[in-house]
Design a protein around this motif. Sequence first.
Motif, mmCIF file in Angstrom:
data_model
loop_
_atom_site.group_PDB
_atom_site.id
_atom_site.type_symbol
_atom_site.label_atom_id
_atom_site.label_comp_id
_atom_site.label_asym_id
_atom_site.label_seq_id
_atom_site.Cartn_x
_atom_site.Cartn_y
_atom_site.Cartn_z
ATOM 1 N N VAL A 37 18.572 -40.370 -7.381
ATOM 2 C CA VAL A 37 19.048 -39.432 -6.829
ATOM 3 C C VAL A 37 21.046 -39.119 -7.264
ATOM 4 N N TRP A 48 20.354 -44.827 4.407
ATOM 5 C CA TRP A 48 19.317 -43.446 4.028
ATOM 6 C C TRP A 48 19.215 -43.207 5.431
ATOM 7 N N TYR A 89 17.321 -39.459 5.294
ATOM 8 C CA TYR A 89 16.834 -38.699 5.060
ATOM 9 C C TYR A 89 17.366 -36.674 5.142
ATOM 10 N N ARG A 101 19.800 -35.702 4.232
ATOM 11 C CA ARG A 101 20.104 -36.158 2.519
ATOM 12 C C ARG A 101 21.796 -36.640 2.339
ATOM 13 N N SER A 160 21.221 -35.306 -3.654
ATOM 14 C CA SER A 160 20.565 -34.336 -3.603
ATOM 15 C C SER A 160 19.196 -34.468 -4.936
ATOM 16 N N CYS A 161 18.112 -34.267 -4.827
ATOM 17 C CA CYS A 161 16.749 -35.174 -5.750
ATOM 18 C C CYS A 161 16.522 -33.873 -5.824
ATOM 19 N N LEU A 204 12.293 -36.869 -3.522
ATOM 20 C CA LEU A 204 12.796 -37.040 -1.854
ATOM 21 C C LEU A 204 11.479 -37.774 -1.061
ATOM 22 N N ASN A 205 10.086 -37.040 -1.469
ATOM 23 C CA ASN A 205 9.176 -37.941 -0.630
ATOM 24 C C ASN A 205 8.739 -39.314 -1.295
#
Length: 386
Positions: free
Chosen positions: A7, A122, A124, A127, A144-145, A150-151
């Motif tokens: 990321v 983290w 999520y 973010r 950011s990703c 992210l999943n």
Amino acid sequence: MKIATQVKLMPEVGQTAALLATLRTVNDAANWVSGVAFERGVPREYELRRHTYAELKSRGLGAQPAQHVIKKTRDAYTTLRANLRAGNLGKPGSKRRIKAESKPIAFRPEAAQPYDDRCLSWQYDQRTVSIWTIAGRLKDVRFSCSPEALNTLLKYRKGESDLVMRDGVFYLVAVCEVPEAPLNEDPAAFVGVDLGIVNIATTSTGYRAAGRGLNRHRNRQLDLRKKLQAKGTKSAKRLLKKRSRKEARHAADVNHVIAKTIVATAERTGSGISLEDLTGVSSRVRLRKDQRTSLHSWSFHQLGRFIEYKAKRAGVPLVYVDPAYTSRQCSQCGYIDRRNRVDQATFACRSCGTVMHADDNASHNLARKGKTVWTAGRESRVPATP
């Protein structure tokens, strides 16, 4: 199966300065630990910790970062010893080997630093991450990703994450343990994959990934680098830095596409994959000077790793086979002769008269070898009970 998910961090100005200072501090400390380890003959991690932990704490490192600096240093020496044993740094007495053995391992000022869950957390949904630095805990550092990445992080992240800086941009590379799909124990056949430079990959199912486009791209990049290096101005150096790793990123993308195509075909047909074992090919093969750039700039190993991990995720069996004589042996009658290989692209058997593309012939031989290796691995070697 462990995979790395990357990321991109988007810190604010003050956060950027803290992250940069942290990387430089921990790597300066790692260089000091490396010197201590070298002087003491690289002791075990526990003993090395006893000699260095107090000093690291006095330099402003927390308990966990200090432990990670020591472990990172010790792991670097373990890797060095493994490379020396494997002969990757030359034979005993060679200049390269002597250079590697005669001084402590050095870490770059912006080298990666590992973080565990005590130093990095983290969020999520937002973010963001909360990360330890020498200036204190930084909270709400945005990242950011892609949605897929992210999943993957949300479901499978487990273990350490590395803070990395490349070209002034910070990244976090997280380890994710993704479950493997159930392995197909009884493949219907094997897809032989012949690797090369003119054709990057040729399979026994008829798929051919030509290397023409990638080689043209590499030649353009090489010519551009030569021109910019010869010019030597500040703007030329800026452009060189901006374009750094562009060729490697492009080649990795090409390898991903090829690997995905090969694995998808094997999965759809219920087959396994047979790859050439090309360990040490760069050091074994003798080439003319004008051919060396083409061989050493293309990553056989990277494509193999991509195929391997994608096959594991899909449950596709994969075996590595000895590629000896696969380019000289006829896939139809089995006759082996050096003269069978007419030129780079043409195979003509001197026994049965079979004529085909040389890479297609080699891929069929690899497919047959893959089936043999898989069957031999499944057969019991225990003598039958009388």
